[in-house]
Design an enzyme around this catalytic site. Sequence first.
Site, PDB file in Angstrom:
ATOM      1  N   SER A 150     -22.502  15.182 -13.048  1.00  0.00           N
ATOM      2  CA  SER A 150     -23.546  14.362 -13.662  1.00  0.00           C
ATOM      3  C   SER A 150     -23.369  14.297 -15.172  1.00  0.00           C
ATOM      4  O   SER A 150     -23.145  13.228 -15.735  1.00  0.00           O
ATOM      5  CB  SER A 150     -24.929  14.926 -13.314  1.00  0.00           C
ATOM      6  OG  SER A 150     -25.960  14.224 -13.994  1.00  0.00           O
ATOM      7  N   HIS A 173     -25.389   7.260 -12.312  1.00  0.00           N
ATOM      8  CA  HIS A 173     -25.384   6.663 -13.646  1.00  0.00           C
ATOM      9  C   HIS A 173     -24.111   5.879 -13.927  1.00  0.00           C
ATOM     10  O   HIS A 173     -24.016   5.211 -14.960  1.00  0.00           O
ATOM     11  CB  HIS A 173     -25.615   7.744 -14.723  1.00  0.00           C
ATOM     12  CG  HIS A 173     -24.437   8.644 -14.952  1.00  0.00           C
ATOM     13  ND1 HIS A 173     -24.343   9.902 -14.394  1.00  0.00           N
ATOM     14  CD2 HIS A 173     -23.320   8.489 -15.694  1.00  0.00           C
ATOM     15  CE1 HIS A 173     -23.225  10.481 -14.781  1.00  0.00           C
ATOM     16  NE2 HIS A 173     -22.583   9.639 -15.564  1.00  0.00           N
ATOM     17  N   ASP A 231     -28.975  11.588  -9.278  1.00  0.00           N
ATOM     18  CA  ASP A 231     -27.764  11.034  -9.884  1.00  0.00           C
ATOM     19  C   ASP A 231     -26.654  10.920  -8.849  1.00  0.00           C
ATOM     20  O   ASP A 231     -25.672  11.655  -8.888  1.00  0.00           O
ATOM     21  CB  ASP A 231     -27.315  11.895 -11.069  1.00  0.00           C
ATOM     22  CG  ASP A 231     -26.319  11.152 -11.971  1.00  0.00           C
ATOM     23  OD1 ASP A 231     -26.014   9.979 -11.676  1.00  0.00           O
ATOM     24  OD2 ASP A 231     -25.856  11.758 -12.963  1.00  0.00           O
ATOM     25  N   GLY A 261     -15.725  10.455 -18.478  1.00  0.00           N
ATOM     26  CA  GLY A 261     -14.739   9.962 -17.534  1.00  0.00           C
ATOM     27  C   GLY A 261     -14.673  10.812 -16.282  1.00  0.00           C
ATOM     28  O   GLY A 261     -14.217  10.365 -15.236  1.00  0.00           O
ATOM     29  N   SER A 310     -17.374  11.865 -14.800  1.00  0.00           N
ATOM     30  CA  SER A 310     -18.615  11.599 -14.064  1.00  0.00           C
ATOM     31  C   SER A 310     -18.361  11.188 -12.623  1.00  0.00           C
ATOM     32  O   SER A 310     -17.489  10.363 -12.342  1.00  0.00           O
ATOM     33  CB  SER A 310     -19.404  10.481 -14.746  1.00  0.00           C
ATOM     34  OG  SER A 310     -20.170  10.964 -15.807  1.00  0.00           O
TER      35      SER A 310
END
Length: 360
Positions: free
Chosen positions: A331, A206, A234, A314, A316
Amino acid sequence: MKHRRIPKRRAAMAGGAVAALVAAGVTFQTANASEDAPAVTVKTLSASAAGNLASTLNKSLGGDAAGAYYDAEAKALVMNVVDEAAAAAVREAGGKARVVENSLAELKTARQTLTDRATIPGTSWATDPVTNKVVVTADRTVEGADLTKLQAVVKGLGSKAELRKTAGEFKPFVAGGDAIHSGGGRCSLGFNVVKDGAPHFITAGHCGETGSEWSDSAGAAIGSMVDSQFPENDFALVKYSGDTAHPSEVDLYDGSTQQITEAGDATVGMQVTRSGSTTQVHDGEVTGLDATVNYGDGQIVNGLIQTNVCAEPGDSGGSLFAGDAAIGLTSGGSGDCSAGGETFFQPVTEALQVLGAEIG
């Protein structure tokens, strides 16, 4: 430049999988299961070794196996089974056996019912071997008719499911190891990998689209995203450009790093560490597997690892690891590192398999 290490702390609302049960007045003997009666020798195992034993037993027991988790205090594998014959096989292999009410097939059917009848933004569900149920979680946005509908579906599943509420809101942590940037967005690097002999790194899907260009925190170009998969999965793959250094390690934000030598599978109860560019380093444990998360707007991701490790926007794509083993990519989730919450991770082993890459 040296980085200040953020003190490690567990998410306040969750605690350990076993500790939470004890706090609620539930013991292994009464948690919807019967503990093995005969005196047996239980093997002392690491979390990864327990995972390997669970995999072996799952294959040999077939439908008689009903899930497993790691007892970190006892350093032992706890294996759920549906009858005493299977329990004897678990004891012989060195595990602790629990005869439980719900088989994996029954829990899978319950999950399918949730998918068919309760796919509501702000919900998640994961199989919890400690309670032998599918644990359904609703975030603060699930209310009114949606909440009533969800409650009815969960109630209809009887002892196979339970509903919990979380104060936060489930969302991908878009904002993301070390910081990586693309077009004003920030994520975190997961793990360095090798594909077709060339250096790459993996992060969250993502975070960007195939073809997006990425730079480091200083603005220097480091690579292009050659594959991005989100939703359903993801994860994403970025191919390094130029001569960017790419050691197989994770930044611990205290001037040191953790060497990463392999990819491993998560086990419920496994102690894990997360590194990300917003909140840096935090610890916790795996609380569920094969989680489904409904982030909203059709962004549904399946097969995730659920943990009580905190994270924030941030972080992720950042690294979830256990010792020198890469476990997951950040995720999304709910909460923050002040109030706590739950965070979901894309399993690294699945990402590597699909992408045709390996840790390196």
